[in-house]
Motif scaffolding. Structure first.
Motif, short mmCIF file in Angstrom:
data_model
loop_
_atom_site.label_atom_id
_atom_site.label_comp_id
_atom_site.label_asym_id
_atom_site.label_seq_id
_atom_site.Cartn_x
_atom_site.Cartn_y
_atom_site.Cartn_z
N UNK A 151 0.82 -1.21 0.00
CA UNK A 151 0.00 0.00 0.00
C UNK A 151 0.86 1.26 0.00
N UNK A 152 2.11 1.14 0.40
CA UNK A 152 3.04 2.28 0.35
C UNK A 152 3.99 2.18 -0.84
N UNK A 153 3.73 1.24 -1.73
CA UNK A 153 4.54 1.12 -2.93
C UNK A 153 5.92 0.54 -2.69
N UNK A 154 6.06 -0.28 -1.64
CA UNK A 154 7.39 -0.83 -1.39
C UNK A 154 7.33 -2.32 -1.05
N UNK A 155 8.45 -2.90 -0.68
CA UNK A 155 8.64 -4.36 -0.58
C UNK A 155 9.28 -4.76 0.74
N UNK A 156 9.01 -5.99 1.18
CA UNK A 156 9.79 -6.61 2.25
C UNK A 156 11.07 -7.14 1.61
N UNK A 157 12.20 -6.48 1.85
CA UNK A 157 13.44 -6.89 1.16
C UNK A 157 14.33 -7.76 2.03
N UNK A 158 13.94 -8.00 3.27
CA UNK A 158 14.76 -8.83 4.14
C UNK A 158 14.27 -8.77 5.56
N UNK A 159 15.11 -9.21 6.48
CA UNK A 159 14.73 -9.18 7.89
C UNK A 159 15.19 -10.43 8.60
N UNK A 160 14.45 -10.82 9.60
CA UNK A 160 14.83 -11.97 10.42
C UNK A 160 13.56 -12.68 10.86
N UNK A 161 13.47 -13.96 10.53
CA UNK A 161 12.31 -14.77 10.87
C UNK A 161 12.77 -15.97 11.68
N UNK A 162 12.08 -16.30 12.75
CA UNK A 162 12.46 -17.48 13.51
C UNK A 162 11.73 -17.55 14.83
N UNK A 163 12.15 -18.46 15.66
CA UNK A 163 11.47 -18.71 16.92
C UNK A 163 11.86 -17.74 18.02
N UNK A 164 10.99 -17.62 18.98
CA UNK A 164 11.26 -16.88 20.20
C UNK A 164 10.23 -17.38 21.20
N UNK A 165 10.30 -16.92 22.43
CA UNK A 165 9.35 -17.46 23.39
C UNK A 165 8.00 -16.75 23.31
N UNK A 166 7.93 -15.65 22.57
CA UNK A 166 6.63 -15.02 22.30
C UNK A 166 6.78 -14.20 21.02
N UNK A 167 5.66 -13.66 20.52
CA UNK A 167 5.69 -12.90 19.27
C UNK A 167 6.47 -11.60 19.46
N UNK A 168 7.44 -11.37 18.59
CA UNK A 168 8.22 -10.14 18.61
C UNK A 168 8.20 -9.55 17.21
#
Lengths: 366, 366
Positions: free
Chosen positions: B136-153
């Motif tokens: 909606x802002x004309x941009x992209x998810x270009x990266x980041x960090x996905x994985x486990x943790x003890x709760x949603x962060x």
């Protein structure tokens, strides 16, 4: 499990669940139509350590994010790592991703959210650790997010710059290229395998060995100088940091470059601390050296004709690397024993969803 | 409290504890000595929404990070916001910081760590929300960090580009400049003030009003088009997003620019939902509109001679803004009533360490 309740591991979630959000990004124009042209050279679909934007003719900005566990970071919870240490580690984990692209760091954004009970001095220690990690890599905390949360949360992003023609990616290795690593892997993983079960081990390690294991977590090193050296020609045809462990790193370069690798078991450097832990907990030392461990070494490939020039450059800078194998056409990553027999690479790759130490899934804390 | 146990609030921690790590950054060269010159135009000491790097002649890359609460995000915990909604909010919160600099977004890095019990479909919803916010802002998810943790962060970083001469900062307002805002503030804060105590309120709000309050959280808007319009000449002499609430935002521009502001109470736009909540919970509507609330409006200043040209440009783009006051030499931010009497700006500014709704500290969730 029903579809609604299914819980896939991280790679499956990235590939199968959200792959459609990320596909086809690399190579697209992402800047404003009327402004300076910006090309996304490597997006999330590239699966490199950082995203890469070419923001002007030849100048690329690279950027990556790494979250680091605070609580549940086993050695921190055991009191073996300080607030300063986890801050330092956060900086290095992020800057290592910049180094792996051949880029020079230009700044870091640190996200530090803390629980109500964290005192000023404890907060200061975390920030001082981040600051020192940045300083040791020649860069700065240029921003981020600070504030409350119900527990300590540490995340960051690091940025760097590199000339487009010197950029290092995971893809680019060719059959016949030499596989190299800047130093021994598995040390941080060995520390996590050892300390939580230290009391169950009959013969503990010497204080010197224990100190080395802890030091690997307290003062990890981002291979910024090595990454810049590999980017000079560039020498490296593919490069990645070893933060997921050596086995996983080699397999990722394997997949990204569409090659195989034969890893000479006897050529892989193994730290004395890793040998000692392997013996103490009764696992194979080569297996432990290959398993999940966020050592931040650089794993890279070289055209054999560049070996001597690259070695000379490293030597002139006081740096080292080890040749541990060669890229093949097999499409498989294999370990080759001194007698010539080959087998799939041993070791347990990083899986975020598993952290049971008894299965030798060595949780890197990152 | 002893020094070791002292717990200062966020501004004090940034100013007094870690200020020495951040001071003197802006204007320094941060690139590699042999490579392309990179100037840190605005570092952490600049206290802008983003850090700003001039990476080549005139082209600036801006980058900021925002953490968003998952758990402890009151309306999410109450089941009023979905996983998609919090993902969407994360994207907008980050992109809003880019918009406030006058920059065009070029990408976002999303950090999503999830607990073991989060299913594939729940994870997908979070990522789909982030993806939709970026789209909606004309941009992209270009990266980041996905994985486990003890709760949603949930955390993120957004990047943008802007010409050096069009960059919008918090400093730059001059005495006599007009103070403006792109729309009503306080809506998100009003929602957080209302829903948790809805059952205690004798006469609840209408379903339509409740839906509007929730919609402000579900689909916030980053003012990218407005920021780009303000950067055309540039028109704005200072700019910031209102994610800390209108009072805090005005006071921050006040401090950064070294001016005062007289805010005309009767000129501040107040949304119908905010009026309704103010009445229902028995607080002053102007106070509620000024209090902590992450609305992502842009608050900016204009030289009066640019007012008509800027208004015409906004109108031609289908955008609006409101003039709500004027910069003064007083050094103080004041509210001026219709009868001419002045007082310090009312409202409760954001403080991360306080979240007791009964004191009208409206916790924005960010």
């Amino acid at each position: 499990l029903t579809k609604a309740a299914r819980r896939s591991d991280e790679p499956a979630r990235v590939e199968q669940l959200i792959g459609s959000f990320l596909t086809g990004q690399s190579g697209s124009a992402v800047g404003p139509p009327e402004g300076p042209g910006v090309l996304l050279l490597a997006g999330a679909d590239s699966k490199d350590d950082c995203a890469v934007f070419e923001v002007s003719d030849r100048t690329c900005v690279v950027v990556g994010s790494d979250y680091v566990r605070g609580p549940k970071f086993a050695l921190y919870e055991m009191g073996l790592l300080s607030n300063f240490d986890v801050g330092y580690y956060l900086a290095i984990a992020n800057i290592s991703d910049v180094a792996a692209m051949g880029a020079a760091p230009i700044g870091m954004l640190s996200v530090v959210r803390y629980p109500r009970e964290m005192s000023d001095s404890e907060f200061y220690e975390v920030m001082a650790g981040i600051h020192q990690g940045c300083t040791d890599c020649g860069t700065l905390i240029v921003g981020g997010d600070i504030g409350g949360a119900e527990r300590l949360i540490l995340s960051g992003s690091a940025l760097g710059v590199v000339d487009r023609d010197k950029l290092l990616l995971r893809r680019g290795a060719h059959s016949g290229d030499l596989l190299c690593v800047t130093g021994p892997c598995g040390v941080l993983g060995a520390a996590v395998a050892y300390f939580p079960r230290r009391n169950e081990i009959e013969q503990g390690l010497s204080p010197e060995t224990e100190a080395k294991l802890l030091h690997s977590w307290k003062r990890p090193r981002a291979r910024v100088a090595e990454g810049r050296a590999l980017a000079t020609k560039p020498f490296a045809t593919a490069c990645q940091d070893s933060s997921d462990g050596l086995k996983a790193t080699i397999e990722q370069i394997c997949e990204a470059s569409g090659v195989g690798f034969d890893v000479e078991e006897s050529a892989v450097p193994i730290a004395g601390e890793v040998r000692a832990v392997a013996e103490a907990i009764g696992v194979n030392q080569f297996t432990l050296a290959m398993s999940a461990s966020s050592d931040f070494q650089l794993v890279f490939t070289l055209d054999p004709s560049d070996l001597n020039a690259c070695r000379d450059l490293f030597r002139s800078l006081g740096l080292v690397f080890h040749v541990i194998g060669q890229a093949t056409r097999s499409g498989m990553a294999r370990a080759v024993a001194p007698d010539g027999t080959a087998r799939p690479l041993p070791g347990v790759a990083w899986k975020h969803q598993q952290s049971n130490i008894s299965t030798l899934v060595v949780d890197g804390g990152g």
